[in-house]
Design a protein around this motif. Structure first.
Motif, PDB file in Angstrom:
ATOM      1  N   VAL A   7     -29.873   7.580  21.797  1.00 18.25           N
ATOM      2  CA  VAL A   7     -30.421   6.285  23.110  1.00 18.25           C
ATOM      3  C   VAL A   7     -28.491   5.763  23.489  1.00 18.25           C
ATOM      4  O   VAL A   7     -28.606   4.871  24.705  1.00 18.25           O
ATOM      5  CB  VAL A   7     -30.897   4.846  21.928  1.00 18.25           C
ATOM      6  CG1 VAL A   7     -31.223   3.785  22.841  1.00 18.25           C
ATOM      7  CG2 VAL A   7     -32.311   5.604  21.617  1.00 18.25           C
ATOM      8  N   GLU A   8     -27.484   5.525  22.378  1.00 19.12           N
ATOM      9  CA  GLU A   8     -26.274   4.832  23.309  1.00 19.12           C
ATOM     10  C   GLU A   8     -26.003   5.464  23.814  1.00 19.12           C
ATOM     11  O   GLU A   8     -25.348   5.982  24.874  1.00 19.12           O
ATOM     12  CB  GLU A   8     -25.705   4.675  21.398  1.00 19.12           C
ATOM     13  CG  GLU A   8     -25.557   3.908  20.829  1.00 19.12           C
ATOM     14  CD  GLU A   8     -26.097   2.493  21.931  1.00 19.12           C
ATOM     15  OE1 GLU A   8     -24.453   1.990  21.997  1.00 19.12           O
ATOM     16  OE2 GLU A   8     -26.689   1.534  21.421  1.00 19.12           O
ATOM     17  N   ALA A   9     -25.894   7.273  24.170  1.00 21.68           N
ATOM     18  CA  ALA A   9     -25.653   8.256  25.287  1.00 21.68           C
ATOM     19  C   ALA A   9     -26.558   7.919  26.728  1.00 21.68           C
ATOM     20  O   ALA A   9     -25.723   8.255  27.045  1.00 21.68           O
ATOM     21  CB  ALA A   9     -25.998   9.467  24.610  1.00 21.68           C
ATOM     22  N   SER A  10     -27.200   7.093  26.347  1.00 22.69           N
ATOM     23  CA  SER A  10     -28.185   7.177  27.227  1.00 22.69           C
ATOM     24  C   SER A  10     -27.634   5.975  28.112  1.00 22.69           C
ATOM     25  O   SER A  10     -27.175   6.485  29.693  1.00 22.69           O
ATOM     26  CB  SER A  10     -29.865   6.566  27.436  1.00 22.69           C
ATOM     27  OG  SER A  10     -30.248   8.106  26.615  1.00 22.69           O
ATOM     28  N   ILE A  11     -27.032   5.268  27.556  1.00 20.25           N
ATOM     29  CA  ILE A  11     -26.749   3.763  28.194  1.00 20.25           C
ATOM     30  C   ILE A  11     -24.930   4.045  28.831  1.00 20.25           C
ATOM     31  O   ILE A  11     -24.640   3.786  29.936  1.00 20.25           O
ATOM     32  CB  ILE A  11     -25.809   3.054  26.686  1.00 20.25           C
ATOM     33  CG1 ILE A  11     -27.833   2.273  26.369  1.00 20.25           C
ATOM     34  CG2 ILE A  11     -25.677   1.709  27.514  1.00 20.25           C
ATOM     35  CD1 ILE A  11     -28.108   1.055  25.241  1.00 20.25           C
ATOM     36  N   GLN A  12     -24.542   4.695  27.826  1.00 15.84           N
ATOM     37  CA  GLN A  12     -23.268   5.514  28.421  1.00 15.84           C
ATOM     38  C   GLN A  12     -23.123   6.264  29.898  1.00 15.84           C
ATOM     39  O   GLN A  12     -22.487   5.932  30.445  1.00 15.84           O
ATOM     40  CB  GLN A  12     -21.949   6.361  26.514  1.00 15.84           C
ATOM     41  CG  GLN A  12     -22.517   5.825  25.946  1.00 15.84           C
ATOM     42  CD  GLN A  12     -21.011   5.946  24.832  1.00 15.84           C
ATOM     43  OE1 GLN A  12     -21.734   7.579  25.409  1.00 15.84           O
ATOM     44  NE2 GLN A  12     -21.263   6.049  23.283  1.00 15.84           N
ATOM     45  N   THR A  51     -32.283   8.819  29.779  1.00 11.77           N
ATOM     46  CA  THR A  51     -33.676   9.014  29.460  1.00 11.77           C
ATOM     47  C   THR A  51     -33.703  10.204  27.933  1.00 11.77           C
ATOM     48  O   THR A  51     -33.510  11.036  28.352  1.00 11.77           O
ATOM     49  CB  THR A  51     -34.565   9.234  30.004  1.00 11.77           C
ATOM     50  OG1 THR A  51     -35.952   9.376  28.728  1.00 11.77           O
ATOM     51  CG2 THR A  51     -35.394  10.625  30.427  1.00 11.77           C
ATOM     52  N   PRO A  52     -33.813   9.643  26.496  1.00  9.26           N
ATOM     53  CA  PRO A  52     -33.295  11.157  25.863  1.00  9.26           C
ATOM     54  C   PRO A  52     -35.069  11.684  25.616  1.00  9.26           C
ATOM     55  O   PRO A  52     -34.763  11.304  23.910  1.00  9.26           O
ATOM     56  CB  PRO A  52     -33.396   9.564  24.280  1.00  9.26           C
ATOM     57  CG  PRO A  52     -33.335   8.505  24.650  1.00  9.26           C
ATOM     58  CD  PRO A  52     -34.102   8.367  26.552  1.00  9.26           C
ATOM     59  N   ASN A  53     -36.018  11.095  26.325  1.00  6.32           N
ATOM     60  CA  ASN A  53     -37.084  10.876  25.821  1.00  6.32           C
ATOM     61  C   ASN A  53     -37.753  11.083  27.125  1.00  6.32           C
ATOM     62  O   ASN A  53     -38.577  10.411  28.239  1.00  6.32           O
ATOM     63  CB  ASN A  53     -37.958  10.382  24.401  1.00  6.32           C
ATOM     64  CG  ASN A  53     -39.120  10.694  24.112  1.00  6.32           C
ATOM     65  OD1 ASN A  53     -39.871  11.891  24.054  1.00  6.32           O
ATOM     66  ND2 ASN A  53     -40.160  10.021  23.669  1.00  6.32           N
ATOM     67  N   ILE A  54     -39.272  12.729  27.476  1.00  2.00           N
ATOM     68  CA  ILE A  54     -39.823  12.538  28.465  1.00  2.00           C
ATOM     69  C   ILE A  54     -41.550  12.650  27.342  1.00  2.00           C
ATOM     70  O   ILE A  54     -41.561  13.520  27.790  1.00  2.00           O
ATOM     71  CB  ILE A  54     -39.240  13.349  29.575  1.00  2.00           C
ATOM     72  CG1 ILE A  54     -38.648  13.694  29.863  1.00  2.00           C
ATOM     73  CG2 ILE A  54     -40.413  13.790  30.598  1.00  2.00           C
ATOM     74  CD1 ILE A  54     -37.749  14.534  31.143  1.00  2.00           C
TER      75      ILE A  54
END
Length: 375
Positions: free
Chosen positions: A237-242, A324-327
């Motif tokens: 989730v944090e990587a998605s924001i980055q 997204t971290p999840n599809i």
């Protein structure tokens, strides 16, 4: 004997007098403030917090404690007089003379993206003999944005180069699916979806619609942080924001308008993140502030309910990036609708698994997996 009693009485009188004076005057013309030296830093960078104490009266204060609390994600170098539990609690001791001003600078590191505040501080003083304590709570309001560190990896750089190639070809010459300039003969390189079946039936040969061209209006970044797994993938989730921050910075540096949206709620107004398209000087700062305020501890808003209409109805003249971290199934269905409509897009999927997660087949060529740990 009488002299000793007299001295004792005088001493007692002076003791009571100084105690009364300090009780009445200790906080008169005594000011204290706490402020961050800058209002923003990037994750991993150092910042400074300043404590400013000023005693404008003549009465000295032999012991003055300044207490405050802030987030434990601000890692202070000097930990003397502090403790960390769910918050970081600081207790600094000063000795300040009359007419003196003291400024103390505390250095810290912003270890985690976020929006941090200090809303109050306590001053605790004593009389000369430290037999009585006097307490006052002061309202303060100092804030700090810790911006997400833009994602950087070899995989991401290669994906950006590929995406940039597609954007450059469409930046000035982007086919408009709603405007036609005629019909021509079908060629093997044409998309089957561009065939005009009515014209083909009349002539007996395949005919395709010729589309007009328009300019690429903007890059849209949609960040979906929803996760239907039992164990929340906080790292992803944090990587998605980055990643979203990295995409915005990359395209804004090329003068392209960028919009950024996300279903993570804002820690201040509790609304989904929405930064409308712009290429102005302050756009990256606006996006960084919005990303810093995304509250990953609160439930996200349903992505489809919040953004499905915006995704599909505002696609004209844009390139869309999904992060997204999840599809999960409902989101995959929205992506399938977007894909079937012939829109341009790319998906950035951070994962900490040893192999690529399974995704629907139609997304294979449009998904870039970013491995947080090397396979």
């Amino acid at each position: 004997m009488i002299q000793l009693i007299g001295i004792g009485l005088i001493a007692f009188f002076l003791f009571v007098l100084q105690k009364y004076i300090y009780k009445k005057l200790w906080n008169k013309q005594l000011t204290a403030d706490i402020t961050f030296a800058t209002n923003s830093i990037f994750q991993g960078q150092e910042g400074q917090l300043k404590e400013i104490i000023e005693n404008r009266k003549r009465l000295p204060i032999s012991m003055l404690k300044v207490k405050f609390q802030t987030s434990r994600h601000l890692k202070f170098e000097d930990t003397k007089g502090s403790r960390t539990t769910d918050q970081y609690y600081r207790n600094d001791v000063f000795q300040i003379n009359g007419g003196e001003k003291i400024t103390r600078t505390l250095t810290f590191t912003g270890s985690k993206r976020g929006y941090y505040t200090i809303d109050s501080m306590d001053m605790v003083a004593s009389d000369l003999f430290m037999t009585s304590l006097f307490v006052e709570t002061l309202p303060v309001h100092t804030t700090l944005y810790v911006y997400p560190k833009p994602y950087c990896s070899e995989e991401f750089s290669l994906s950006l180069q590929q995406l940039n190639g597609e954007v450059l070809t469409k930046r000035h010459l982007l086919k408009d699916p709603f405007e036609y300039r005629g019909i021509r003969e079908y060629q093997p390189t044409d998309d089957m979806r561009s065939i005009n079946w009515k014209a083909s039936a009349k002539t007996g040969d395949f005919k395709v619609n010729q589309k007009n061209y328009t300019s690429l209006k903007a890059i849209r970044i949609f960040m979906n942080l929803e996760d239907d797994n039992l164990l929340k993938k906080e790292e992803c989730v944090e990587a998605s924001i980055q990643i979203a921050a990295g995409l915005c910075r990359y395209f804004l540096s090329q003068g392209i308008m960028v919009a950024c949206y996300g279903n993570g709620v804002d820690v201040i107004n509790h609304l989904p993140m929405m930064v409308e398209a712009s290429a102005g000087n302050g756009q990256m700062e606006a996006i960084n502030c919005a990303l810093a305020r995304v509250d990953t501890d609160s439930p996200v808003v349903d992505f489809n309910s919040c953004f499905a209409r915006r995704v599909t109805e505002e696609a004209k003249g844009t390139m869309t990036c999904f992060v997204t971290p999840n599809i999960y199934p409902p989101f995959a269905k929205l992506l399938e609708q977007y894909h079937t409509a012939g829109n341009d897009y790319m998906i950035f999927y951070p994962t900490n698994e040893n192999k690529n997660p399974e995704i629907p087949g139609f997304l294979q060529n449009r998904t870039r997996f970013l491995h947080l740990r090397e396979i």
